[in-house]
Design a protein around this motif. Structure first.
Motif: not given
Length: 479
Positions: A80-84, A113-114, A119-122, A244-247
């Motif tokens: 979530l902190a990374a934008g999820a 989780i969207g 991002l999930i893997d990272w 993330e990133n508004g996409q």
């Protein structure tokens, strides 16, 4: 502090299943070594060359996310902190089932989780590689297993310079994915023949990222238009999920005879061939943020390691054992639940004990088998599907599931139970309990919806003037 046994676990593959396996084993062994073929693993949420499916939309259902949180407390906050996005279910999903539009006015009981797969893997990888007894060795190609039919003793590898050597291990976990060769490696050391079952509906994926329109970058529902396998024609699925990133991450798929094109100009045309044009209408109001990516390795494949007399010291996890058609969004969750099963077995019994691997493999197979049934229960019905044809029992089960979907349009109990199963929090057996059977027999308590149940805010986004004129879909599938 508890003294850890002098044991080494070697995990083959540094992807999601591999890092989750490392997290599961780290509290119970002296050392976990991850062997990764890639020359390097990204330190940011970036693509990996050997993970082409990351270009496609992923759903991490509550059951899988809960399992990862259990293995790595705090991982949800990292996402979530990374934008999820943490998307509530059922309120946060607009879905047009084969029986009609699902209502969204029920109490939220689940979530997904969207986020992009990158991002999930990272986030998982970053947490796991901070564990003091976990390390990764990149640029390493595994050539085979070492040992015999009774016990695996390690793996043979070639490094970046082509040097072949042996890495000893007390436990080897294969998490190399769909391309796993461990069934052959077992035969090479005198091990068993592992039976494989394949059901292939010939699904081809085409995915593209879009910039979400103004007003749709937060609190946006998943839009999901699934296929209806009862129609006797290629099944087309269209899905939008916020990342993330508004996409938006948008994935379109079609089974054999109805495959989407890789052409950018045909992407939105194909979306109009889904059972409802809602996805296409929304895409016409959004700007593309990238090119179309395609993926075709989507067969359901189950290697029955749990039924084979495996040598001690070897386990297969994730897609290496059971790989699934991605359209149902259960691959990550099945891998995570398998890793929890591995952790639980290691908590009960030493990884060095005889029979540990066989018991663990059976435990790993249970959540994978549940996801398998959900996938092949539909894929067998599409035209040209490869694999065992539907039996009368399969057809009866499919009719019952359709009845459940119809009842779910107007029954909160059925919604909750179906979502329990879809989110991989409960086994499918709960759909046969007396209360569910009675509710299915009675049918929906409310009338069918005439269209998607959208909030005023969501309708406002849909009322924006389209950025591109809609075009009619081609008469024949684009290939």
């Amino acid at each position: 502090m508890t003294e850890l046994p002098s044991s080494r676990a070697v995990v083959l593959g540094g992807g999601l299943a591999g890092t989750l396996a490392a997290a599961a084993l780290a509290p119970f062994v002296r050392e976990v070594l991850i062997l990764e073929h890639d020359a390097a693993l990204p330190h940011t949420p970036s693509p990996r060359s050997r993970l082409p499916q990351a270009a496609h939309a992923h759903m991490l259902w509550a059951g899988g996310a809960d399992a990862m949180e259990e293995l790595l407390p705090g991982i949800t906050d990292d996402w979530l902190a990374a934008g999820a996005h943490r998307i509530p279910i059922p309120n946060g999903m607009v879905s047009f089932s084969a029986a009609g539009w699902f209502r969204r006015s029920w109490a939220d009981t689940h979530y997904l989780i969207g986020a992009s797969r990158n991002l999930i893997d990272w986030a998982v990888r970053e947490r796991v590689l901070r564990l003091p007894n976990v390390s990764v060795q990149t640029g390493t190609k595994v050539c085979g297993l070492e040992g015999d039919a009774a016990h695996v003793l390690g793996v043979a590898v070639r490094d970046a310079q082509g040097e072949r050597r042996l890495i000893a291990a007390d436990l080897v976990v294969d998490a190399t994915g769909r391309n796993s060769k461990s069934h052959q490696w077992l035969r090479d050391i005198g091990g068993p023949q592992v039976r494989e079952t394949v059901v292939d509906a010939g699904v081809r994926y085409a995915s593209r990222k879009y910039w979400a329109p103004e007003g749709a970058r937060t609190d946006w529902p998943v839009i999901h238009i699934p296929a209806d396998p009862r129609q006797g024609r290629p099944g087309i699925v269209a899905t939008i999920i916020s990342i993330e990133n508004g996409q938006w991450h948008v994935s379109l798929s079609g089974t054999r005879g109805g495959e989407p094109s890789s052409e950018n100009d045909l992407f939105e045309e194909f979306a109009r061939r889904a059972r409802h044009p809602l996805v296409a209408e929304l895409l016409a109001r959004a700007e593309p943020a990238g090119e179309v990516s395609v993926f075709t390795r989507t067969a359901n494949s189950r290697r029955h390691f749990e039924q084979a007399p495996l040598p001690d010291g070897f386990i297969a996890l994730g897609d290496a054992a059971t790989s699934l058609n991605p359209v149902y969004g259960h691959g990550m969750s099945a891998a995570a639940l398998g890793a929890v099963a591995l952790r639980n077995q290691a908590r009960r019994t030493s990884v060095l004990s005889p029979g540990f691997a066989a018991k663990t493999q059976r435990a790993i197979a249970r959540p994978a088998a549940a996801a398998w049934m959900l996938a092949v229960g539909q894929d067998r019905f599409y035209p040209g599907a490869i694999g065992r044809k539907p039996t009368p029992v399969d057809r009866l089960a499919a009719r019952y599931v359709h009845r459940l979907n119809r009842a779910a349009i107007g029954n909160a109990l059925i919604v909750r139970k179906l979502t329990d199963v879809m989110a991989m929090r409960r086994p499918a057996l709960i759909l046969a309990n007396p209360a569910v059977l009675l509710a299915a027999a009675l049918g929906p308590r409310k009338p069918l919806l005439a269209g998607p149940e959208l909030t005023p805010h969501e309708r406002e986004v849909l009322d924006h003037p389209p950025l591109r004129s809609p075009q009619s879909a081609p008469a024949e599938p684009a290939t």
